[in-house]
Scaffold this active site. Structure first.
Site, mmCIF file in Angstrom:
data_model
loop_
_atom_site.group_PDB
_atom_site.id
_atom_site.type_symbol
_atom_site.label_atom_id
_atom_site.label_comp_id
_atom_site.label_asym_id
_atom_site.label_seq_id
_atom_site.Cartn_x
_atom_site.Cartn_y
_atom_site.Cartn_z
ATOM 1 N N GLU A 48 0.880 -1.268 0.042
ATOM 2 C CA GLU A 48 -0.022 -0.016 -0.089
ATOM 3 C C GLU A 48 0.704 1.147 -0.005
ATOM 4 O OE1 GLU A 48 -2.759 0.197 2.998
ATOM 5 O OE2 GLU A 48 -3.878 1.883 2.259
ATOM 6 N N ASN A 78 -12.431 -1.220 -1.089
ATOM 7 C CA ASN A 78 -11.814 -1.885 0.047
ATOM 8 C C ASN A 78 -12.509 -1.435 1.215
ATOM 9 O OD1 ASN A 78 -9.639 -2.740 1.710
ATOM 10 N ND2 ASN A 78 -9.505 -0.784 2.361
ATOM 11 N N GLU A 79 -12.656 -2.323 2.354
ATOM 12 C CA GLU A 79 -13.422 -1.751 3.730
ATOM 13 C C GLU A 79 -14.480 -0.685 3.613
ATOM 14 O OE1 GLU A 79 -10.186 -1.246 6.571
ATOM 15 O OE2 GLU A 79 -9.947 -3.048 6.564
ATOM 16 N N TYR A 128 -6.991 -8.512 11.713
ATOM 17 C CA TYR A 128 -5.541 -8.254 12.359
ATOM 18 C C TYR A 128 -5.514 -8.772 13.860
ATOM 19 C CZ TYR A 128 -4.355 -5.241 8.317
ATOM 20 O OH TYR A 128 -4.110 -4.844 6.923
ATOM 21 N N GLU A 172 -6.181 -9.030 3.987
ATOM 22 C CA GLU A 172 -5.511 -8.373 4.999
ATOM 23 C C GLU A 172 -5.442 -9.104 6.247
ATOM 24 O OE1 GLU A 172 -5.838 -4.060 5.548
ATOM 25 O OE2 GLU A 172 -6.632 -3.764 3.477
HETATM 26 O O1 AHR Z 1 -3.235 -2.299 6.572
HETATM 27 C C1 AHR Z 1 -3.456 -0.877 6.996
HETATM 28 C C2 AHR Z 1 -5.182 -0.550 6.893
HETATM 29 O O2 AHR Z 1 -5.626 -1.442 7.542
HETATM 30 C C3 AHR Z 1 -5.440 -0.794 5.291
HETATM 31 O O3 AHR Z 1 -5.147 0.316 4.540
HETATM 32 C C4 AHR Z 1 -6.996 -0.936 5.670
HETATM 33 O O4 AHR Z 1 -7.355 -1.606 4.636
HETATM 34 C C5 AHR Z 1 -7.117 -1.559 6.893
HETATM 35 O O5 AHR Z 1 -7.729 -1.027 7.875
#
Ligand code: AHR
Length: 502
Positions: free
Chosen positions: A25, A172-173, A248, A304
Site C-alpha cells: 500500500e 476496500n473496507e 488483524y 489483510e
Molecule cells: O493495512 C493497514 C490498513 O488496515 C489498510 O489500509 C486498511 O484496509 C485496513 O484498515
C-alpha cells in the site's frame, strides 16, 4: 507425546498459491523506500525497484501482490499516477502520515514490479470516492487491446500491449474507510460498479473481489451476499469470484494494540490465542457463504491479515512501522496452517504488508535490508503453494497458556506437492517446553528430504540491522526415522517444516 496421523491416500482440496500472497500500500515506507527508490537512486535497482527487495521476494515465490491499498485505494485516482513523472500531481497522503505523495509509483510501475516478481496482479479499485467511469476506464486502460481512448492513452504512455489484471477489488473496507456504507448500500454499489469492470480478454477473465467483513461482522457478510449475490442471474459468470475478510491481531485491542517487542508471557499466549481466532472467523463467515454458495464457487480472500502493534517508538504513527519477533513467526505459522486446512474456501490471502509496514517480511533502512522471522516462515511454507492438502489430525496435544488465554500446544497442516514430496508444517506455541511428536503415515518407507526450523529460545528475539540473523531458517536434525514413522523433538517457540519423500 502428541501424535500426528497423516493419510496421504486422501488428498483434499488444492492449496492455491495465492493463499501465500502479499499486500503493498502507499503507506509509510512500504512502496517508497521499501520497494521503489527510483531509477536515479544510489540503491541498486532495476527500473526503480530495489534489487535486494525484489530478489528476496522472488525467493518467497510471491504469487500475487495487492495494490494500491487498503484505505489508500478508496482515495486513489489512477490518472494521477500515469504519464511523465514530472507532470504527476503531488498531494498529501491524508490517510497515512500526512506526507507528500508524488505519484511517481503508479500503474506502470506496479505492473513493472509484478513483472519483475513474476507474480499475479491484484488491483484494488476505488469505489468509496471514485466514480464508475473512473473504475471502468482504469480497467480499459490496463487491459484493452484495440483502439479506444484509454488504450490509446496507455500506448501514448509507452505501454503497447495490454496487461493482465488477475484480480480486481471493487472497493476496500467499504464498511469503514471505504465510505462507511451499510451492507445493503455497498451490495447495490457492488452490483453497479462490477458491471463496468469489463473483461476485454475472454481468455484472461478478471476475477472480481467483493468487499467482505471486518473480523466478526457476520451481519456484513450476510447483508452483502443477500443484496449483491442472492438474486443475481449472472452470479456464476464472473459476477463475484471472491469475498474478502480482514482480520488483524492486536494483543491489547484496537485502541492500545501493544508493543511489538516488549511483552510478557501472558501477552505471548494472548497474542497467539487471537491468531488462532482466524479459524473461527473462516468457519463462521464460510458458513454464511455456504448458504449462498454451497458449491464453494466464491473464494474467501483474506486480503489483510497479520499482527498490528503500536508503531516503533520514534516513528511516524501514520507509517505503521513495527518490529517482528519470534512471536510473529508463530502468528504466521498458525495462520497459514489455518488457511491450508480451509483451502476448500480460502483461495487468496495477503499478509499486511510486504515491506516496512505491520507484519512485514522485509524491513529496510536506507540501503540496508533485513528479512524478518515472518519472512523465514513464509519461505518454508512456500512448498505448500499449489500442493494438495492431505488429511491429517493431531492427537494428545496439551492445552497450554496463561489465565484465560488457553491455546493448543501444537498446530499442523500437511500437503502433497507436484514433486511428490509431503510437506508438514508444525508450530510449537509453548514458551516453556519443547514437544516430542510422533508422525505416522498410512504408507511406510518415508525419508526426510528436508527439515528446517525457525526458532529462538528467547521469545523476544528479532532481527535487526546490526544482528540480522537472530531468527532465521536453520537446518533441523532432532528427529528419528523408523519403520513406524518419524519422531521429532520440536523446540519451544518454534515453527518447523519437514519434507518427506519415499
Ligand atoms: O493495512 C493497514 C490498513 O488496515 C489498510 O489500509 C486498511 O484496509 C485496513 O484498515
Amino acid at each position: 507425546m502428541a501424535k500426528l496421523i497423516i493419510n496421504e491416500e486422501n488428498r483434499l482440496s488444492t492449496i492455491e498459491p495465492e493463499v501465500y500472497g502479499h499486500f503493498s500500500e502507499h503507506l509509510g515506507r512500504c512502496i517508497y523506500e521499501g520497494i521503489y527508490v527510483g531509477e536515479d537512486s544510489d540503491i541498486p535497482n532495476v527500473n526503480g525497484m530495489r534489487t535486494d527487495v525484489v530478489e528476496a521476494l522472488k525467493e518467497l515465490k510471491v504469487p500475487v501482490l495487492r495494490w494500491p491499498g487498503g484505505c489508500f485505494a478508496d482515495e486513489y485516482h489512477w490518472k494521477d499516477g500515469i504519464g511523465p513523472k514530472e507532470n504527476r500531481k503531488k498531494m498529501i497522503n491524508t490517510h497515512w502520515g500526512g506526507v507528500v505523495e508524488d505519484n511517481s509509483f503508479g500503474t506502470h510501475e506496479y505492473m513493472e514490479l509484478c513483472r519483475q516478481l513474476g507474480c499475479k496482479t491484484y488491483i484494488n479499485g476505488n469505489l468509496g470516492s471514485g466514480t464508475v467511469q473512473e473504475m471502468s476506464e482504469w480497467v480499459e486502460y490496463m487491459t484493452f487491446k484495440g483502439v479506444s481512448p484509454m488504450a490509446d492513452l496507455r500506448r501514448k504512455n509507452g505501454q503497447e500491449e495490454p496487461w493482465t489484471i488477475d484480480y480486481f477489488g471493487v472497493g476496500n473496507e467499504n464498511w469503514g474507510c471505504g465510505g462507511n456504507m451499510t451492507p445493503e448500500h455497498y451490495g447495490n454499489e457492488y452490483r453497479r460498479y462490477q458491471t463496468y469492470v469489463r473483461n476485454y480478454d475472454e481468455d484472461k477473465p478478471i476475477e472480481k473481489v467483493c468487499c467482505g467483513a471486518n473480523v466478526s461482522d457476520y451481519y456484513w457478510t450476510e447483508g452483502v451476499l443477500e443484496t449483491a449475490f442472492a438474486h443475481t442471474e449472472e452470479k456464476f459468470h464472473g459476477f463475484m469470484d471472491h469475498l474478502s475478510l480482514h482480520y488483524y491481531v492486536h494483543p491489547e485491542g484496537w485502541d492500545i494494540k501493544g508493543s511489538a517487542t516488549d511483552f510478557d508471557e501472558e501477552v505471548w499466549y494472548k497474542t497467539l490465542y487471537k491468531a488462532l481466532y482466524m479459524d473461527e472467523l473462516v468457519r463462521r463467515h464460510g458458513g454464511i457463504m455456504d448458504k449462498y454458495d454451497p458449491d464453494k464457487k466464491i473464494g474467501m480472500c483474506v486480503d489483510e491479515w497479520g499482527a498490528w502493534y503500536t508503531n516503533e517508538p520514534g516513528t511516524n504513527p501514520g507509517f505503521l512501522y513495527q518490529q517482528n519477533t519470534v512471536r510473529d513467526a508463530l502468528i504466521a505459522g498458525i495462520t497459514l496452517n489455518i488457511f491450508n486446512k480451509h483451502c476448500d474456501r480460502v483461495k487468496i490471502a495477503a499478509l499486511a504488508q510486504v515491506v516496512n509496514v505491520l507484519q512485514a517480511v522485509i524491513l529496510t533502512e536506507g540501503a540496508q535490508m533485513i528479512k524478518t522471522p515472518t519472512y523465514h516462515v513464509m519461505h518454508m511454507y512456500r512448498h505448500h503453494q499449489g500442493a494438495d492438502l492431505l488429511e491429517s489430525a493431531i492427537t494428545g496435544v496439551e492445552e497450554i497458556g496463561m489465565g484465560e488465554w488457553k491455546v493448543p500446544k501444537v498446530t499442523e497442516s500437511v500437503s502433497l506437492g507436484e514433486d511428490g514430496l509431503i510437506t508438514i508444517t508444525l508450530n510449537n506455541l509453548s514458551i516453556e517446553s519443547g514437544e516430542k511428536i510422533e508422525i505416522g503415515l498410512a504408507g511406510s518407507g518415508y525419508q526426510v528430504a528436508e527439515a528446517k526450523v525457525v526458532t529462538n529460545a528467547d521469545m523476544h528475539a528479532r532481527n535487526t540491522f546490526e544482528l540480522p540473523e537472530e531468527v532465521t531458517e536453520a537446518e533441523f536434525s532432532d528427529y528419528v526415522v523408523s519403520e513406524g514413522g518419524i519422531i521429532v523433538n520440536m523446540p519451544k517457540n518454534s515453527v518447523l517444516e519437514l519434507r518427506l519423500k519415499k
